[in-house]
Scaffold this active site. Structure first.
Site, short mmCIF file in Angstrom:
data_model
loop_
_atom_site.label_atom_id
_atom_site.label_comp_id
_atom_site.label_asym_id
_atom_site.label_seq_id
_atom_site.Cartn_x
_atom_site.Cartn_y
_atom_site.Cartn_z
N GLN A 154 -11.58 -8.25 30.46
CA GLN A 154 -12.66 -7.83 29.56
C GLN A 154 -12.16 -7.81 28.13
OE1 GLN A 154 -16.05 -7.64 28.64
NE2 GLN A 154 -15.91 -7.27 30.82
N HIS A 170 -68.44 -0.79 27.75
CA HIS A 170 -67.72 -1.00 29.01
C HIS A 170 -68.61 -0.61 30.19
CE1 HIS A 170 -64.21 -1.41 26.44
NE2 HIS A 170 -63.44 -1.66 27.50
N ASP A 222 -18.66 -13.36 36.93
CA ASP A 222 -18.78 -14.04 35.64
C ASP A 222 -19.02 -15.53 35.83
OD1 ASP A 222 -18.33 -11.72 34.24
OD2 ASP A 222 -16.20 -12.09 33.90
N HIS A 237 -12.17 -10.83 25.67
CA HIS A 237 -13.41 -11.37 25.09
C HIS A 237 -13.46 -11.22 23.58
CE1 HIS A 237 -15.87 -12.93 28.24
NE2 HIS A 237 -15.70 -11.87 29.00
N GLU A 261 -22.07 -2.30 31.42
CA GLU A 261 -22.54 -3.65 31.76
C GLU A 261 -21.98 -4.05 33.14
OE1 GLU A 261 -20.82 -6.62 29.29
OE2 GLU A 261 -22.24 -8.19 29.89
N HIS A 262 -20.67 -3.93 33.28
CA HIS A 262 -20.01 -4.21 34.56
C HIS A 262 -19.37 -2.94 35.08
CE1 HIS A 262 -19.64 -7.99 32.15
NE2 HIS A 262 -20.14 -8.52 33.25
#
Lengths: 434, 434
Positions: free
Chosen positions: B255, B415, B356, B258, B322-323
Site C-alpha cells: 500500500q 394531482h 488489486d 502507491h 478502503e481495503h
C-alpha cells in the site's frame, strides 16, 4: 404551450434545453450559512429559524408530545390511505432485496458481496404550503427495510414553531429516530457536520429549493453522500390517437402545479390531439387552486409533433425525463425501448400521480437529464455493497503467478512481493514437511 | 510507524484523521483549465499536452496502427496473465446481473424495474511511471457486461506522444471505443463537455491525482456523474497471533508504495506482533525500487494495540478503510461484523494484491472514509435502474381513492384531479354500458 412540428434532429438539443439554475449566486449565499452551522451548531440553527423561518424556537428537537399530538390531528381516512400506500411501497422495495452467492472464480479463490445498511442517514423534508409527507414514506420505508440505524429528519418549522402533523405522523410511522426543526441550507449543514442536537449523517436525501440543492452539492464535495443532484420536476407524455386528451391535460397540469419552473413535454404523432389537449388545458386549469403557478409553468411547456414512434423515442431518450407517460396502444412495446428516464407509466390508466403517492415505486427520481446516468432512489440507496474474498493456500498457488506478472508490469514491486513472500513460505513449508 | 496503545474511544476520531487535500487551491488551478477545454475543445487539449505533458501531438486520437503496434509489444506471459485476470473479473461481475420480476402491489397495479446501460461512459487512466492497465480491466469489463454503447478513454501521452502498450492492449481487449491522448483536468473537461474528437459522456470513472479529482468534482456539480469521490489509497490490517508478521509487513508496504500519502493501519490485540512487523518492515523496504516513497508513507502509518476484537472492529468501522485485511483465526466470523469497508480480505493467504489485479473483485473502491456511504465500482455503476408501472382500469379503482386522499392532504389538487378525471370517465363508461 409551444408547439414544434417535425423538428430536425440537429435542432433537438436546443429545443430540449432546460433552464439552468444560477447556482453560483446561490452558492455565495449558502456558503456562509454552512460555515456558521459548522462553527456554531445549534445556536446557528436557532438563529436561522428566527431569521429565515420567522419561528421562535425553544427547542430544535420535535418532542414526543408533539408527535402524539400530531397522531391525533391526522384524520382517520388519511391514516388509512397512508397505511395502504405504505404497504405498496414496502412491497415493491422489499422485492429489491438481493442475496449474493459466493463466486468461486478459480479453485481456492472465493469472492462475494454483501449489502450493508448505511448507519446514519438524513432526510430533508421541505415545509411551505404543501406538506410533503409522501416523501417521508418514500425515503423512510426503504431506509427501514435497509436497516439504517439512525434516521435523522430535518424540516423547517412554521411561524408558530410547529411542523405539519402529517409529516410528524409519517415520520413516526417509518421510525425516524430524530426530527430537527430546521430548513434550508442550515439544515443540510446540520446533517453534514452534526450539531449537539443533530447527529452527523453519512448520506443526505430529499428534495428542496435551490438553497437546499446548492448546500447538498457543497457538502457532497466534502465527502457526505447525497441521493442525487436535483432540479425542477418534469413529465413527458408520449401519446397516440388512443390517448385521452383530458387525461393528458390533467397529467400535464399535475406536473405544472409543482412550481413555475416545472417542465412538461408532450410528444405525439397525432396533430389532432394537440388541439384537443390545448382545449382541455384551458378548461381544467381554471378549477385549480394553484392555477397561477400552473399557468406560468405551462407557458414553458413544449409540444412536439413527430413523424413516428421511433423518432418520438429518440427525442425522449435525448431529453431523459424524470417521469415518462406512454399513452399509446403499444405502450408495453415502446417501453422496452426507453433508455433514459426516471420512471415510466404505461397506458391511459397509469397517471404519474399514482407513482407519486401509492403504487409502490419511489418518487425520488433524477431530473434535469440526470436520468442518463442516475437511478431513482431505491433500497440500494440506503445500503452499500462490500466485497469480500478468501483465498486458500491452493488458491494462492493458482492465482499468485498472474498477480506477480501484472504487478511487475505495472512496476509495483511491493505488490508482487506480497504474493511472492507467501508463495515462498508455502514452498518452504512443503519442503520442510517432506 | 506510530504505535498507539489502548486508546480511549473518545480519542479515536482524532487518531483516525486522514490528511485533508487542499482542494480549494487546486480548484483555482483547475477551473481555468476546464473553461478553456469547454471553449476551445481539441485545441485546448493539444495546448495542454504540450504545456503539461511536454508532448507534441499531431493527433489526439490513438490510431489503429498504434494499437496494433502495442499488441506486438506486450509479452506473451503478460498477455496470458491478463487473460486469466480478465476471466475472473468477468465471472464475478457477470454474477452481479439482476433480473427483476414484476411486483403486483395491488390487484391491477404492477410495478417493475429494469437495468439499462449508461450509453456513454468515460474512463480516466493515469499515465506516469506505473501504467495502470489493471484499472482498464476493472472499468472496462463491467462496462462491457453492462452493454455501454460508447466507452471513451483518456490517458496522458508521454513525452514522445505515446501511450504505454499495456494500456492500449487492455483497452482494445475490453472494447474501448476511442482513446484520447489527454491527461489531468483537461481530460476530465473533454469527457464532460465533449470536443470534436471526444464524445461527451454521462459518467466519468477512474483514479487520478488531485487535479483530476478536483476536476471530477467540479463537473459533477454540473451534472456529469462520477464513480465516487477519491482520496489516497488505504489498507487496514486486523491481526492476531495467528497472523504472519512478514506477510503483514509486505501488505503494508504494497500500500505504501502507491504514494507518499498512502494510508496504512495495523490493528491488533497482540503486542508482540507489532515488534515483529516493525522488524520485517525494515528488512523488506530495502529491496523495493519505490522504497523512498514507501518510507515517507510509512512514517504516517499507525498501529493500534486494542483490548479485544470487538474494540478492533469498532475502531475499524469508525475508520472505514478502503481495503481491510483480517488476518485472524476467526476471520470469517469477524468479517460478518464489518460495517464500513470497501473490500475485505480474509486470512493469511488473501493479500490485497490479489484483489488489486486478478481475483475477480473490483479494485475501484471508496477511500477517505467514504465507505461509510459509498460502494466500490460494480456492474451497477455502469447501469441505471428505471422503474415501470402499469395500472389497469380495475387497478385504478383500487388505488385511486388512496391517491386522491393523499394528494388532497398535500394540497396538490391537480394531482388529485389526474386520478378523479379517470375515475369519473370509468364511471360514465360503465353507466353508458348499462
Amino acid at each position: 404551450m409551444q408547439i414544434i412540428k417535425y423538428p430536425e434532429k440537429e435542432t433537438w438539443a436546443n429545443l430540449l434545453t432546460r433552464p439552468t439554475a444560477r447556482l453560483k449566486e446561490i452558492e455565495k449565499k449558502v456558503k456562509p450559512i454552512l460555515k456558521k452551522v459548522k462553527k456554531k451548531g445549534d445556536k446557528a440553527l436557532l438563529y436561522y429559524a428566527l431569521e429565515l423561518d420567522k419561528a421562535v424556537l425553544t427547542d430544535l428537537l420535535v418532542s414526543q408530545e408533539e408527535i402524539e399530538e400530531a397522531k391525533k390531528q391526522v384524520s382517520r381516512p388519511l391514516k388509512q390511505a397512508i397505511a395502504k400506500a405504505y404497504k405498496n411501497i414496502e412491497k415493491f422495495h422489499l422485492a429489491q432485496q438481493e442475496k449474493f452467492k459466493p463466486v468461486s472464480t478459480m479453485t481456492g479463490v472465493t469472492c462475494w458481496r454483501k449489502s450493508v445498511p448505511i448507519q446514519r442517514v438524513g432526510f430533508y423534508i421541505p415545509g411551505g404550503t404543501a406538506p410533503l409527507f409522501s416523501t417521508v414514506l418514500m425515503l423512510g420505508i426503504p431506509a427501514k427495510i435497509a436497516g439504517c440505524e439512525q434516521v435523522i429528519m430535518t424540516t423547517p418549522p412554521n411561524r408558530e414553531g410547529k411542523v405539519h402533523p402529517a409529516i410528524l405522523y409519517t415520520a413516526d410511522l417509518v421510525g425516524v429516530s430524530k426530527i430537527i426543526k430546521s430548513g434550508g441550507a442550515q439544515a443540510i449543514g446540520a446533517l453534514a457536520y452534526g450539531t449537539s442536537q443533530t447527529p452527523r449523517v453519512y448520506k443526505i436525501f430529499g428534495p428542496g429549493n435551490q438553497f437546499v440543492t446548492a448546500a447538498k452539492q457543497l457538502v457532497a464535495k466534502q465527502g457526505v453522500a447525497i441521493d442525487m443532484p436535483a432540479g425542477p420536476s418534469e413529465v413527458a407524455i408520449l401519446a397516440d390517437d388512443t390517448a385521452n386528451p383530458a387525461f393528458i391535460a390533467a397529467d400535464l397540469l399535475s406536473q405544472a402545479e409543482h412550481g413555475i419552473d416545472s417542465q412538461t413535454l408532450l410528444v405525439t404523432t397525432n396533430e389532432e390531439i394537440i388541439q384537443k389537449v390545448a382545449i382541455e388545458l384551458v378548461a381544467q386549469i381554471e378549477k385549480l387552486p394553484r392555477k397561477e403557478m400552473a399557468r406560468i409553468s405551462m407557458t414553458n411547456s413544449r409540444c412536439f409533433l413527430v413523424r413516428n414512434h421511433e423518432e418520438a423515442l429518440d427525442l425522449l431518450n435525448e431529453y431523459a425525463p424524470e417521469h415518462l407517460i406512454i399513452a399509446t396502444q403499444d405502450a408495453k412495446v415502446l417501453a422496452e425501448r426507453v433508455i433514459n428516464a426516471g420512471s415510466v407509466f404505461l397506458g391511459n390508466y397509469t397517471p404519474e400521480a399514482a407513482g407519486d403517492y401509492a403504487s409502490g415505486t419511489n418518487h425520488t427520481l433524477p431530473t434535469n437529464g440526470f436520468a442518463k446516468a442516475y437511478s431513482g432512489v431505491s433500497l440500494d440507496s440506503f445500503m452499500k455493497k462490500i466485497t469480500f474474498q478468501h483465498i486458500t493456500e491452493e488458491g494462492l498457488q493458482n492465482i499468485g503467478g498472474i498477480v506477480e506478472k501484472m504487478a511487475e508490469a505495472e512496476m509495483l514491486i511491493a505488490h508482487k512481493e506480497a504474493i511472492s513472500i507467501r508463495l515462498r513460505h508455502l514452498q518452504e513449508s512443503k519442503a520442510n514437511n517432506q
